[in-house]
Design a protein around this motif. Structure first.
Motif, mmCIF file in Angstrom:
data_model
loop_
_atom_site.group_PDB
_atom_site.id
_atom_site.type_symbol
_atom_site.label_atom_id
_atom_site.label_comp_id
_atom_site.label_asym_id
_atom_site.label_seq_id
_atom_site.Cartn_x
_atom_site.Cartn_y
_atom_site.Cartn_z
ATOM 1 N N MET A 76 -0.534 3.730 2.844
ATOM 2 C CA MET A 76 -0.023 4.660 3.854
ATOM 3 C C MET A 76 -1.007 4.872 5.045
ATOM 4 O O MET A 76 -0.738 4.694 6.163
ATOM 5 C CB MET A 76 0.495 6.015 3.451
ATOM 6 N N ASP A 77 -2.247 5.028 4.852
ATOM 7 C CA ASP A 77 -3.343 5.195 5.977
ATOM 8 C C ASP A 77 -3.434 3.889 6.896
ATOM 9 O O ASP A 77 -3.536 3.859 7.892
ATOM 10 C CB ASP A 77 -4.788 5.598 5.281
ATOM 11 N N HIS A 80 -0.376 3.396 8.815
ATOM 12 C CA HIS A 80 -0.514 4.457 9.992
ATOM 13 C C HIS A 80 -1.497 4.052 11.278
ATOM 14 O O HIS A 80 -1.603 4.824 12.234
ATOM 15 C CB HIS A 80 -0.530 6.181 9.814
ATOM 16 N N SER A 81 -2.439 3.426 10.804
ATOM 17 C CA SER A 81 -3.660 2.760 11.603
ATOM 18 C C SER A 81 -2.888 2.011 12.734
ATOM 19 O O SER A 81 -3.574 1.748 13.724
ATOM 20 C CB SER A 81 -4.563 2.155 10.923
ATOM 21 N N GLY A 82 -1.888 1.221 12.412
ATOM 22 C CA GLY A 82 -1.159 0.401 13.466
ATOM 23 C C GLY A 82 -1.679 -0.829 13.533
ATOM 24 O O GLY A 82 -1.119 -1.713 14.206
ATOM 25 N N HIS A 106 9.327 0.592 7.815
ATOM 26 C CA HIS A 106 8.451 0.658 8.919
ATOM 27 C C HIS A 106 8.267 -0.623 9.791
ATOM 28 O O HIS A 106 7.210 -0.906 10.557
ATOM 29 C CB HIS A 106 6.934 1.112 8.702
#
Length: 226
Positions: A76-77, A80-82, A106
Protein backbone atom coordinates in the motif's frame (compact mmCIF):
# COMPACT_ATOMS: atom_id res chain seq x y z
CA UNK A 1 7.79 -8.27 -6.67
CA UNK A 2 6.78 -8.99 -3.07
CA UNK A 3 7.22 -12.54 -1.75
CA UNK A 4 5.96 -14.10 1.47
CA UNK A 5 8.80 -16.48 2.32
CA UNK A 6 6.71 -18.70 4.60
CA UNK A 7 4.23 -19.44 1.80
CA UNK A 8 6.63 -20.09 -1.08
CA UNK A 9 9.58 -22.55 -1.27
CA UNK A 10 12.99 -20.96 -1.75
CA UNK A 11 13.84 -23.38 -4.56
CA UNK A 12 11.13 -21.76 -6.70
CA UNK A 13 12.56 -18.23 -6.44
CA UNK A 14 14.73 -18.37 -9.57
CA UNK A 15 11.93 -19.82 -11.71
CA UNK A 16 9.49 -17.15 -10.53
CA UNK A 17 11.90 -14.31 -11.24
CA UNK A 18 12.83 -15.73 -14.64
CA UNK A 19 9.18 -16.00 -15.66
CA UNK A 20 8.21 -12.53 -14.48
CA UNK A 21 11.17 -11.00 -16.32
CA UNK A 22 9.77 -12.29 -19.63
CA UNK A 23 7.06 -9.61 -19.54
CA UNK A 24 8.08 -7.11 -16.84
CA UNK A 25 11.07 -5.61 -15.10
CA UNK A 26 10.66 -6.04 -11.34
CA UNK A 27 12.68 -3.03 -10.22
CA UNK A 28 11.84 -3.66 -6.57
CA UNK A 29 12.31 -7.16 -5.18
CA UNK A 30 11.46 -7.89 -1.57
CA UNK A 31 11.00 -11.08 0.40
CA UNK A 32 9.35 -11.04 3.82
CA UNK A 33 9.95 -13.35 6.76
CA UNK A 34 11.10 -13.79 10.33
CA UNK A 35 14.78 -14.44 9.63
CA UNK A 36 15.40 -15.62 13.17
CA UNK A 37 13.41 -18.71 12.11
CA UNK A 38 16.00 -21.27 11.02
CA UNK A 39 13.46 -22.87 8.66
CA UNK A 40 13.81 -19.82 6.39
CA UNK A 41 17.59 -20.12 6.16
CA UNK A 42 17.50 -21.19 2.50
CA UNK A 43 15.31 -18.23 1.61
CA UNK A 44 17.63 -15.78 3.34
CA UNK A 45 20.60 -17.17 1.39
CA UNK A 46 18.70 -17.20 -1.90
CA UNK A 47 17.55 -13.59 -1.47
CA UNK A 48 21.11 -12.32 -1.73
CA UNK A 49 21.83 -14.46 -4.78
CA UNK A 50 18.83 -13.10 -6.72
CA UNK A 51 18.96 -9.49 -5.63
CA UNK A 52 16.02 -9.53 -3.23
CA UNK A 53 15.91 -7.33 -0.15
CA UNK A 54 15.12 -9.48 2.89
CA UNK A 55 12.61 -7.66 5.08
CA UNK A 56 12.53 -8.71 8.74
CA UNK A 57 9.19 -9.15 10.54
CA UNK A 58 9.30 -10.93 13.88
CA UNK A 59 6.48 -13.33 14.73
CA UNK A 60 5.19 -12.17 18.11
CA UNK A 61 2.26 -14.59 18.41
CA UNK A 62 2.28 -18.25 17.39
CA UNK A 63 0.16 -18.85 14.30
CA UNK A 64 0.24 -15.19 13.21
CA UNK A 65 2.36 -14.31 10.20
CA UNK A 66 3.70 -10.81 10.81
CA UNK A 67 5.58 -10.99 7.51
CA UNK A 68 2.31 -11.14 5.55
CA UNK A 69 1.09 -8.01 7.31
CA UNK A 70 4.37 -6.27 6.55
CA UNK A 71 4.08 -7.25 2.89
CA UNK A 72 0.57 -5.80 2.65
CA UNK A 73 1.59 -2.55 4.36
CA UNK A 74 4.57 -2.14 2.04
CA UNK A 75 2.38 -2.79 -1.00
CA UNK A 76 0.00 0.00 0.00
CA UNK A 77 2.88 2.38 0.72
CA UNK A 78 4.36 1.65 -2.70
CA UNK A 79 0.97 2.10 -4.35
CA UNK A 80 0.46 5.54 -2.81
CA UNK A 81 3.99 6.61 -3.70
CA UNK A 82 2.77 6.81 -7.29
CA UNK A 83 5.98 5.30 -8.66
CA UNK A 84 4.70 1.78 -9.31
CA UNK A 85 1.99 0.62 -11.69
CA UNK A 86 2.39 -3.14 -11.46
CA UNK A 87 2.70 -5.57 -8.56
CA UNK A 88 3.66 -9.24 -8.34
CA UNK A 89 2.51 -10.63 -4.98
CA UNK A 90 3.86 -14.15 -4.51
CA UNK A 91 1.88 -16.02 -1.86
CA UNK A 92 -0.69 -18.78 -1.43
CA UNK A 93 -2.52 -17.05 1.40
CA UNK A 94 -6.17 -16.21 0.70
CA UNK A 95 -5.82 -13.13 2.92
CA UNK A 96 -4.13 -11.37 0.00
CA UNK A 97 -7.31 -11.38 -2.09
CA UNK A 98 -8.34 -7.99 -0.70
CA UNK A 99 -4.88 -6.56 -1.37
CA UNK A 100 -4.89 -7.75 -4.98
CA UNK A 101 -8.37 -6.28 -5.49
CA UNK A 102 -7.36 -2.91 -4.04
CA UNK A 103 -4.25 -2.69 -6.22
CA UNK A 104 -6.26 -3.52 -9.32
CA UNK A 105 -8.95 -0.96 -8.44
CA UNK A 106 -6.24 1.70 -8.43
CA UNK A 107 -5.34 0.84 -12.02
CA UNK A 108 -2.34 -1.36 -11.30
CA UNK A 109 -1.56 -4.58 -13.11
CA UNK A 110 -1.53 -7.41 -10.57
CA UNK A 111 0.28 -10.61 -11.49
CA UNK A 112 -0.32 -13.24 -8.85
CA UNK A 113 2.06 -16.15 -8.40
CA UNK A 114 1.05 -19.03 -6.17
CA UNK A 115 0.79 -22.77 -5.70
CA UNK A 116 -2.27 -24.67 -6.90
CA UNK A 117 -3.69 -24.63 -3.37
CA UNK A 118 -4.42 -20.91 -3.73
CA UNK A 119 -8.15 -20.07 -3.48
CA UNK A 120 -10.21 -19.11 -6.56
CA UNK A 121 -10.90 -15.69 -5.03
CA UNK A 122 -7.20 -14.79 -5.08
CA UNK A 123 -6.83 -15.90 -8.69
CA UNK A 124 -9.86 -13.89 -9.78
CA UNK A 125 -8.58 -10.75 -8.06
CA UNK A 126 -5.43 -10.67 -10.24
CA UNK A 127 -5.11 -9.46 -13.83
CA UNK A 128 -2.91 -12.45 -14.53
CA UNK A 129 -2.23 -15.53 -12.45
CA UNK A 130 0.68 -17.96 -12.62
CA UNK A 131 0.79 -21.37 -10.95
CA UNK A 132 4.16 -22.33 -9.50
CA UNK A 133 3.66 -25.90 -10.65
CA UNK A 134 3.60 -24.79 -14.30
CA UNK A 135 6.95 -22.99 -14.20
CA UNK A 136 9.94 -24.89 -15.60
CA UNK A 137 12.40 -25.79 -12.89
CA UNK A 138 15.67 -23.86 -12.91
CA UNK A 139 18.64 -25.61 -11.29
CA UNK A 140 19.90 -23.43 -8.47
CA UNK A 141 22.56 -23.84 -5.86
CA UNK A 142 21.56 -22.46 -2.51
CA UNK A 143 24.68 -21.15 -0.74
CA UNK A 144 25.62 -23.67 1.91
CA UNK A 145 27.06 -22.97 5.28
CA UNK A 146 30.38 -24.48 6.24
CA UNK A 147 29.75 -27.88 7.86
CA UNK A 148 29.67 -27.35 11.61
CA UNK A 149 32.57 -28.58 13.66
CA UNK A 150 32.15 -30.42 16.94
CA UNK A 151 32.94 -27.15 18.70
CA UNK A 152 30.15 -25.37 16.82
CA UNK A 153 27.63 -27.98 17.92
CA UNK A 154 28.56 -27.71 21.57
CA UNK A 155 25.61 -27.98 23.91
CA UNK A 156 26.50 -24.50 25.13
CA UNK A 157 25.18 -21.91 22.63
CA UNK A 158 26.21 -18.92 24.76
CA UNK A 159 29.63 -18.27 23.11
CA UNK A 160 28.08 -18.33 19.63
CA UNK A 161 25.29 -15.97 20.65
CA UNK A 162 27.68 -13.61 22.41
CA UNK A 163 29.89 -13.43 19.32
CA UNK A 164 26.92 -12.76 17.02
CA UNK A 165 25.54 -10.05 19.31
CA UNK A 166 28.95 -8.42 19.48
CA UNK A 167 28.99 -7.99 15.70
CA UNK A 168 25.91 -5.82 15.80
CA UNK A 169 26.41 -4.05 19.10
CA UNK A 170 29.23 -1.69 18.15
CA UNK A 171 26.95 1.35 18.08
CA UNK A 172 24.04 0.18 20.21
CA UNK A 173 23.66 -1.81 23.37
CA UNK A 174 20.58 -3.71 22.28
CA UNK A 175 20.26 -5.89 19.16
CA UNK A 176 17.05 -7.18 17.56
CA UNK A 177 16.61 -10.94 17.34
CA UNK A 178 16.13 -10.50 13.59
CA UNK A 179 19.58 -8.95 13.22
CA UNK A 180 21.00 -11.55 15.57
CA UNK A 181 19.59 -14.30 13.35
CA UNK A 182 21.19 -12.67 10.31
CA UNK A 183 24.56 -12.45 12.08
CA UNK A 184 24.36 -16.12 13.00
CA UNK A 185 23.47 -17.08 9.41
CA UNK A 186 26.42 -15.09 8.04
CA UNK A 187 28.88 -16.57 10.53
CA UNK A 188 28.88 -19.99 8.79
CA UNK A 189 28.75 -21.78 12.12
CA UNK A 190 25.97 -24.22 11.24
CA UNK A 191 23.95 -22.74 14.08
CA UNK A 192 20.49 -24.26 14.51
CA UNK A 193 18.30 -23.54 17.52
CA UNK A 194 16.86 -27.05 17.28
CA UNK A 195 20.27 -28.37 18.29
CA UNK A 196 19.58 -26.83 21.69
CA UNK A 197 15.97 -27.98 21.98
CA UNK A 198 14.23 -24.81 20.79
CA UNK A 199 12.27 -24.20 17.60
CA UNK A 200 12.87 -20.44 17.64
CA UNK A 201 15.80 -18.20 18.43
CA UNK A 202 13.71 -16.03 20.76
CA UNK A 203 12.76 -18.94 23.02
CA UNK A 204 16.36 -20.13 23.17
CA UNK A 205 17.56 -16.69 24.26
CA UNK A 206 14.84 -16.37 26.90
CA UNK A 207 15.89 -19.72 28.37
CA UNK A 208 19.45 -18.50 29.01
CA UNK A 209 20.36 -16.34 32.02
CA UNK A 210 23.25 -14.80 30.06
CA UNK A 211 20.93 -12.58 28.03
CA UNK A 212 18.30 -9.95 28.70
CA UNK A 213 15.35 -9.31 26.37
CA UNK A 214 13.17 -6.27 25.84
CA UNK A 215 10.00 -6.00 23.75
CA UNK A 216 9.82 -2.79 21.68
CA UNK A 217 6.64 -2.80 19.63
CA UNK A 218 6.87 -5.75 17.24
CA UNK A 219 10.59 -6.24 17.81
CA UNK A 220 12.29 -8.33 20.48
CA UNK A 221 15.63 -6.84 21.53
CA UNK A 222 18.43 -8.75 23.24
CA UNK A 223 21.70 -7.93 24.97
CA UNK A 224 24.35 -9.76 26.95
CA UNK A 225 24.38 -9.57 30.73
CA UNK A 226 26.97 -10.71 33.21
Amino acid sequence: MLIGAENVPAKAAAAILNHVETFANPTMRRVYGDWSNQALGNWFAMAGELGFVARQHSANIAGKNAADIGLAIDAMDLLHSGHFHGFVPVTSDSDFTALASRLREHGCDVIGVSESKSPPSLRAACNRFVLLETLPAIPVTIPCKTPPSSKDLSRDPVPLLRAAIGKGAQTQQWLSTGQLGQNLAKANLGFDTRTYGHAKLSTLIKSLPNFQTLRLGETLQVRCVG
